[in-house]
Structure formats: structure tokens, C-alpha cells
Design a protein around this motif. Structure first.
Motif, mmCIF file in Angstrom:
data_model
loop_
_atom_site.group_PDB
_atom_site.id
_atom_site.type_symbol
_atom_site.label_atom_id
_atom_site.label_comp_id
_atom_site.label_asym_id
_atom_site.label_seq_id
_atom_site.Cartn_x
_atom_site.Cartn_y
_atom_site.Cartn_z
ATOM 1 N N ASP A 1 0.823 -1.221 0.000
ATOM 2 C CA ASP A 1 0.000 0.000 0.000
ATOM 3 C C ASP A 1 0.851 1.263 0.000
ATOM 4 N N ASN A 2 2.006 1.213 0.648
ATOM 5 C CA ASN A 2 2.882 2.384 0.653
ATOM 6 C C ASN A 2 3.556 2.599 -0.699
ATOM 7 N N LEU A 3 3.733 1.513 -1.456
ATOM 8 C CA LEU A 3 4.246 1.667 -2.818
ATOM 9 C C LEU A 3 3.211 2.373 -3.698
ATOM 10 N N LEU A 4 1.941 2.068 -3.474
ATOM 11 C CA LEU A 4 0.890 2.749 -4.243
ATOM 12 C C LEU A 4 0.782 4.224 -3.866
ATOM 13 N N LYS A 5 1.049 4.533 -2.606
ATOM 14 C CA LYS A 5 0.906 5.919 -2.142
ATOM 15 C C LYS A 5 1.909 6.873 -2.795
ATOM 16 N N VAL A 6 3.057 6.374 -3.240
ATOM 17 C CA VAL A 6 4.027 7.271 -3.884
ATOM 18 C C VAL A 6 3.523 7.751 -5.243
ATOM 19 N N LEU A 7 2.442 7.134 -5.741
ATOM 20 C CA LEU A 7 1.884 7.575 -7.018
ATOM 21 C C LEU A 7 1.311 8.985 -6.941
ATOM 22 N N ASP A 8 1.160 9.520 -5.721
ATOM 23 C CA ASP A 8 0.755 10.921 -5.554
ATOM 24 C C ASP A 8 1.687 11.849 -6.331
ATOM 25 N N ALA A 9 2.921 11.422 -6.523
ATOM 26 C CA ALA A 9 3.902 12.238 -7.234
ATOM 27 C C ALA A 9 3.499 12.485 -8.687
ATOM 28 N N LEU A 10 2.621 11.645 -9.220
ATOM 29 C CA LEU A 10 2.225 11.772 -10.625
ATOM 30 C C LEU A 10 0.980 12.627 -10.824
ATOM 31 N N ASN A 11 0.423 13.175 -9.717
ATOM 32 C CA ASN A 11 -0.700 14.103 -9.826
ATOM 33 C C ASN A 11 -0.283 15.321 -10.646
ATOM 34 N N GLU A 12 -1.161 15.740 -11.555
ATOM 35 C CA GLU A 12 -0.939 16.891 -12.438
ATOM 36 C C GLU A 12 0.224 16.689 -13.410
ATOM 37 N N VAL A 13 0.754 15.456 -13.480
ATOM 38 C CA VAL A 13 1.781 15.124 -14.473
ATOM 39 C C VAL A 13 1.204 14.098 -15.438
ATOM 40 N N VAL A 14 0.779 12.959 -14.914
ATOM 41 C CA VAL A 14 0.204 11.897 -15.735
ATOM 42 C C VAL A 14 -1.317 11.971 -15.699
ATOM 43 N N TRP A 15 -1.877 12.229 -14.536
ATOM 44 C CA TRP A 15 -3.328 12.363 -14.355
ATOM 45 C C TRP A 15 -3.583 13.608 -13.532
ATOM 46 N N ARG A 16 -4.834 14.048 -13.517
ATOM 47 C CA ARG A 16 -5.178 15.238 -12.732
ATOM 48 C C ARG A 16 -5.025 14.973 -11.243
ATOM 49 N N ASP A 17 -5.592 13.843 -10.780
ATOM 50 C CA ASP A 17 -5.533 13.487 -9.365
ATOM 51 C C ASP A 17 -5.607 11.971 -9.254
ATOM 52 N N ASP A 18 -4.944 11.415 -8.255
ATOM 53 C CA ASP A 18 -4.933 9.958 -8.127
ATOM 54 C C ASP A 18 -6.302 9.382 -7.759
ATOM 55 N N LYS A 19 -7.274 10.218 -7.472
ATOM 56 C CA LYS A 19 -8.631 9.713 -7.230
ATOM 57 C C LYS A 19 -9.221 9.133 -8.515
ATOM 58 N N GLN A 20 -8.627 9.425 -9.661
ATOM 59 C CA GLN A 20 -9.074 8.885 -10.939
ATOM 60 C C GLN A 20 -8.760 7.396 -11.077
ATOM 61 N N ILE A 21 -7.887 6.871 -10.235
ATOM 62 C CA ILE A 21 -7.521 5.452 -10.314
ATOM 63 C C ILE A 21 -8.688 4.629 -9.788
ATOM 64 N N ALA A 22 -9.351 3.929 -10.721
ATOM 65 C CA ALA A 22 -10.508 3.114 -10.375
ATOM 66 C C ALA A 22 -10.141 1.639 -10.250
ATOM 67 N N LYS A 23 -8.983 1.286 -10.767
ATOM 68 C CA LYS A 23 -8.536 -0.106 -10.751
ATOM 69 C C LYS A 23 -7.026 -0.092 -10.539
ATOM 70 N N ALA A 24 -6.556 -0.859 -9.553
ATOM 71 C CA ALA A 24 -5.124 -0.870 -9.259
ATOM 72 C C ALA A 24 -4.663 -2.286 -8.950
ATOM 73 N N ALA A 25 -3.444 -2.586 -9.373
ATOM 74 C CA ALA A 25 -2.815 -3.868 -9.063
ATOM 75 C C ALA A 25 -1.365 -3.583 -8.698
ATOM 76 N N ILE A 26 -0.863 -4.339 -7.739
ATOM 77 C CA ILE A 26 0.533 -4.169 -7.344
ATOM 78 C C ILE A 26 1.165 -5.534 -7.178
ATOM 79 N N GLU A 27 2.422 -5.602 -7.561
ATOM 80 C CA GLU A 27 3.170 -6.855 -7.462
ATOM 81 C C GLU A 27 4.590 -6.529 -7.029
ATOM 82 N N LYS A 28 5.088 -7.297 -6.077
ATOM 83 C CA LYS A 28 6.491 -7.202 -5.672
ATOM 84 C C LYS A 28 7.164 -8.475 -6.153
#
Length: 157
Positions: A95-122
Motif C-alpha cells: 500500500d505504501n508503494l501505491l501511495k508514492v503515485l501521488d507524485a504523478l498528480n498533475e503530471v500523468v493524471w489530474r488526481d490519483d482519485k481517478q484510479i478506479a482499478k489498481a494492481a501491485i506486485e512485488k
């Protein structure tokens, strides 16, 4: 729908650190390691996006965090890790790896609230890195998939 956007950030993946508090003022601040990693991720996102505007609308995001195999491990265990037979159960938390995606706000997407589907793999790999794949989601045309046996199974939305 456009082709997926793939962002790669070389180096050991870093999760979002807990906020720290200044004793004198009581103000919260983000740890330096997190700020530095988010800055690098933001730059990687800017490199990929170029002059394109941030995406609007719902998104699907897949994150793969690749960790190095410990040098102290025996050859057999190292080989098993690199072949995918062993999964990393190390820090940072998924979950903390997903939280760093905040850095992409206003760069890749407007806000990370737009993420409706997420998957993570280590996983383990020869080269540590964070790989993020972003896709725009098409409108839903069928009823939602519900977990079998759940209280809402078979109920249409």
C-alpha cells in the motif's frame, strides 16, 4: 483508448514514509527519503508524458516493484528468487508503494482519485526498479463482477 503509458524508475523501490512531526511546532512533514523518491518519480513521469496534458477520466494502474536478491543468499535460493519461485515479503508494504503515485498528480493524471482499478506486485529481479503502467478505462457495459458467496452476489447494481 490510447496505448498504455509505462513509467520506469530505476533503483530500489521506496514506499511512502509515515509523516513525521516537528517537536517545536507540531507540524507534520514528509520524510526526506520519500520526498526525494517522489521527485524522481515525478521527473520520470514528465519524461514519458512530454508536453501531453494530464489524463482526465478513470484509470487502471499496475505497479511492479522489483527488488534485488540479497547477495547473502545461497546460489540455489537466488536462482529460485530470480525465476519467480520466491516472492519478496520485505518492506515497503504494497500500500505504501501505491501511495508514492501521488507524485504523478498533475503530471500523468489530474488526481490519483481517478484510479478506479489498481494492481501491485512485488518481485525479485536482477535490476531493482519501479514499473508503472497506466491505461484509460473504457466505460463499463456489463454488470459488476462480485465475489462468489458474498452477501451481494447476484444483486445487480
Amino acid at each position: 483508448m490510447a496505448s498504455p503509458i509505462i513509467i520506469r524508475l530505476s533503483g530500489l523501490p521506496v514506499g511512502k514514509g509515515r509523516p513525521r512531526f516537528a517537536k517545536a511546532t507540531g507540524h507534520a512533514f514528509t520524510p526526506g527519503r520519500t520526498r526525494s523518491y517522489e521527485s524522481a518519480l515525478r521527473l520520470a513521469g514528465q519524461d514519458v508524458m512530454g508536453e501531453a496534458a494530464p489524463i482526465d477520466g478513470p484509470l487502471a494502474v499496475s505497479v511492479v516493484a522489483v527488488f534485488p536478491v540479497p547477495m547473502s543468499w545461497p546460489k540455489k535460493r537466488r536462482a529460485a528468487a530470480l525465476s519467480g519461485d520466491l516472492w519478496p515479503t520485505i518492506m515497503p508494504d504494497a500500500d505504501n508503494l501505491l501511495k508514492v503515485l501521488d507524485a504523478l498528480n498533475e503530471v500523468v493524471w489530474r488526481d490519483d482519485k481517478q484510479i478506479a482499478k489498481a494492481a501491485i506486485e512485488k518481485r525479485y529481479g536482477a535490476k531493482p526498479e519501479l514499473v508503472i503502467q497506466i491505461e484509460e478505462l473504457a466505460p463499463v457495459v456489463s454488470s459488476p463482477v462480485l465475489f462468489p458467496g458474498s452477501a451481494t452476489a447476484g444483486i445487480a447494481a
